[in-house]
Design a protein around this motif. Sequence first.
Motif, mmCIF file in Angstrom:
data_model
loop_
_atom_site.group_PDB
_atom_site.id
_atom_site.type_symbol
_atom_site.label_atom_id
_atom_site.label_comp_id
_atom_site.label_asym_id
_atom_site.label_seq_id
_atom_site.Cartn_x
_atom_site.Cartn_y
_atom_site.Cartn_z
ATOM 1 N N ARG A 66 33.441 16.720 -6.057
ATOM 2 C CA ARG A 66 33.626 17.171 -4.671
ATOM 3 C C ARG A 66 35.087 17.037 -4.235
ATOM 4 O O ARG A 66 35.689 17.980 -3.719
ATOM 5 N N ALA A 72 29.761 13.027 -9.149
ATOM 6 C CA ALA A 72 29.536 13.940 -8.021
ATOM 7 C C ALA A 72 30.684 13.832 -7.020
ATOM 8 O O ALA A 72 31.175 14.850 -6.509
ATOM 9 N N GLU A 73 31.121 12.615 -6.719
ATOM 10 C CA GLU A 73 32.232 12.449 -5.793
ATOM 11 C C GLU A 73 33.536 12.946 -6.408
ATOM 12 O O GLU A 73 34.380 13.518 -5.706
ATOM 13 N N ILE A 114 26.809 9.222 -8.989
ATOM 14 C CA ILE A 114 27.611 9.203 -7.758
ATOM 15 C C ILE A 114 29.095 9.388 -8.093
ATOM 16 O O ILE A 114 29.811 10.150 -7.438
ATOM 17 N N ARG A 136 37.826 7.181 -5.152
ATOM 18 C CA ARG A 136 38.236 5.989 -5.904
ATOM 19 C C ARG A 136 37.124 4.946 -5.910
ATOM 20 O O ARG A 136 36.813 4.365 -6.948
ATOM 21 N N SER A 137 36.512 4.729 -4.768
ATOM 22 C CA SER A 137 35.430 3.735 -4.692
ATOM 23 C C SER A 137 34.288 4.109 -5.633
ATOM 24 O O SER A 137 33.753 3.262 -6.352
ATOM 25 N N ALA A 138 33.911 5.389 -5.610
ATOM 26 C CA ALA A 138 32.772 5.833 -6.417
ATOM 27 C C ALA A 138 33.090 5.744 -7.912
ATOM 28 O O ALA A 138 32.255 5.314 -8.714
ATOM 29 N N GLN A 193 37.158 7.620 -0.883
ATOM 30 C CA GLN A 193 35.754 7.686 -1.296
ATOM 31 C C GLN A 193 35.649 7.886 -2.809
ATOM 32 O O GLN A 193 34.840 7.270 -3.490
#
Lengths: 403, 356
Positions: free
Chosen positions: B302, B298-299, B295, B273-275, B271
């Motif tokens: 997290r 934030a990712e 995004i 890496r994608s963001a 997740q």
Amino acid sequence: MATQIEPATQTDEDAFRAEVQQFLADNFPAELKGQSNALAGVDGPTNETPAQTKWREAVGARGWGTPTWPKEYGGGGLTKAQAKIIDQEFAKAGAYNPIGGMGVMMFGPTLLEYGNEAQKQEHIPPICRGEIRWCQGYSEPNAGSDLANLQTFAEDKGDHYLVNGQKTWTSGGQWADKCFAIVRTDKSDKHKGISFMLIDMDTPGVEVRPITMISGTSPFCETFFTDVKVPKENLVGEEGQGWTIGKRLLQHERTNISGGGSLARLMGQSLGDIAKKYQPTGADGELADAVLRDKIADFEIRWNSFLLTARRAMEESKAAGGVSEISSVLKKLGTKLSQERSELLIEIRGLQGLGWEGDGFSDGELGAVRAWLFGKATTIYGGSTEIQNNIIAKRVLGMLDHQ
Amino acid sequence: MAVLNEEQEMLRDMAREWTVNESPVTEFRKVRASGEPEAFNRDAYATMAQMGWAGVIIPEEHGGSDFGFLSAGLVVEELGKTLTASPLVMNTVAASAIVLGGSDEQKARWLPRLASGEAIATLAVDEGPSHDPAKIETSVSDGKLSGTKAFVHEAHGADLFVVAAKDGLYLVEKGDGVALTTRKLTDQRSHADVTFDGAAAEKLANGGDNLLDDVLDRARVLTAAEMLGMAQQVFDDTLDYLKQRVQFNQVLASFQALQHRMADLFADLAQMRSAVEAGLQAVDAGFGVARAATIAKAEANRVMHTMANEGIQLHGGIGMTDEYDVGFYLKRARVLEQSFGSSSWLKDRFSKLSGY
């Protein structure tokens, strides 16, 4: 139906786009605009209207519902780029793909890989035309997460097998024409004793009983096999190869459950926008409940990065060819997030978000409640989240088998 | 991993080879041991600049390669993996401010020197310990800038500060009217409170009203890229450790309780890496940058937060020792989490951007 034109495989993109647009203009009934594919669903029988039949037959004749499948078996024989153009143009016209269901999502790709020529000739074209429904004979009462523990036995009787046993969680079993099943042909080896075979649901000895779920619907069935004769030519691959073939099919299933197959459908409405209809807002339009607002943002950020991950996985698997090992990650993440979304919807709506029936609730509210309940199944079926974790740990991360 | 072009693959491979061979974590240990407040190796930075890394987002006409932010992110990710201490991220962000908002003269004067490594720039925005670009008191009158900036990253090595004042961004050179007070943080890198007392300042007048947000979004995606490299490394090191550590006569990797935690972390990392990649790509595309950058950071916050904590826990007692690297990642992680937007700040911004 329009005049048959050979689908062009070498035409340039613009010409092909024009061809698709012309096909839609000639064949897509305006009254179907915005509808979805009833045949693909597992929640009810198909009573096609004449317009729906016409549309299904038109797309099926071209093979455009399964655009990248080989043409000799009724597929479109098209490139991925052309398939994308079909998607785009259908979406623009508000047209659904009338060819769907388990035959398209799971069984077809697997049979194309493992079936013999006669099996492909017999079974793939009707899938491409959307003429028959397939169901999945996998789980049994004592073979859920431990699927290889399945006991349904196919006894060799020379020219046929005699099948006895019980399958469960058969999605859409009460409406299916045929079943792809994994059964035991050898009791001496857990994994190598499994074979993959195709069973007609109208064979004597097949009995189907729908199961009522907590959501009030009956999308799954128990399927009983009592002395069911299955011709030898319905064996896919070799005897004992069923576990390998069956697992391959599950990769396709996971990709579809996670939403990797249809991202646009998952985008949905922003929870923030829904919340503003149910919850007080301040003068600046912000939700007054700061804690709820934070929860929604926290969820939506992770939901967005899931969608980005699904897109990335699709791009990577296109580059690599075939479904990717990351399908377990997508299944695990997508199902968990969908459940979280349903729970947040209830918190946003309060008791108005828990209606079972009645005029005091909108269709959207009632539908969300049933979806919330049915959604609990998504982390259980198709390989539970715990099974996905095992797959990731062992196959992707190379951690040792715990057993 | 995003689908890369040939140039990007070469850049990433070069960065990977250099960091692994020339800048492993032992090099960061040397920087820490030296105790110098600027906290980076000048020779190493000169080499990085020679390889073109300081000019990845700078236009070719000003001495850069103009490869863009996804490319810059690939380099930064590799640097993050080995905790390479350098002003590269801050220099890139500060340079982007000049690219976006500088006059032709300002660009010609600074960008070639920032691309070659001859000069180093950084960004000074926040005036308190938490990121809050809405609270800026620094002001300018008659070309003289006054105010105090808190915890400015890479301040000690900087020749040039891109400073946020009430009415926009300004260029301030180190020298008269600029005073640094070192603030030693847990990551052992360069941070300082910087007091500007009537320092000569030139406005970046061409970037429009959103210049500060645009520059901060670039800081967010590049910081997130550094965190991505760190998270990947903690994950890889932890997995390796679990595969070799034996207890109860079996390697830890054979315990299902640990396998499922690693599977969770693996999914989280996917997740993240994608963001992060989407954030970098949004900057290059110039579309949806604010949302994508929010995004991304934030990712990154997290996942990096959890990864650092789990990295320590899964290493067990040895993870608590200074001899093992995993603790360095935890300490750097928290500093980056609080920089350019904590998780709660980013969620508030996401809500606002989404209209609720």
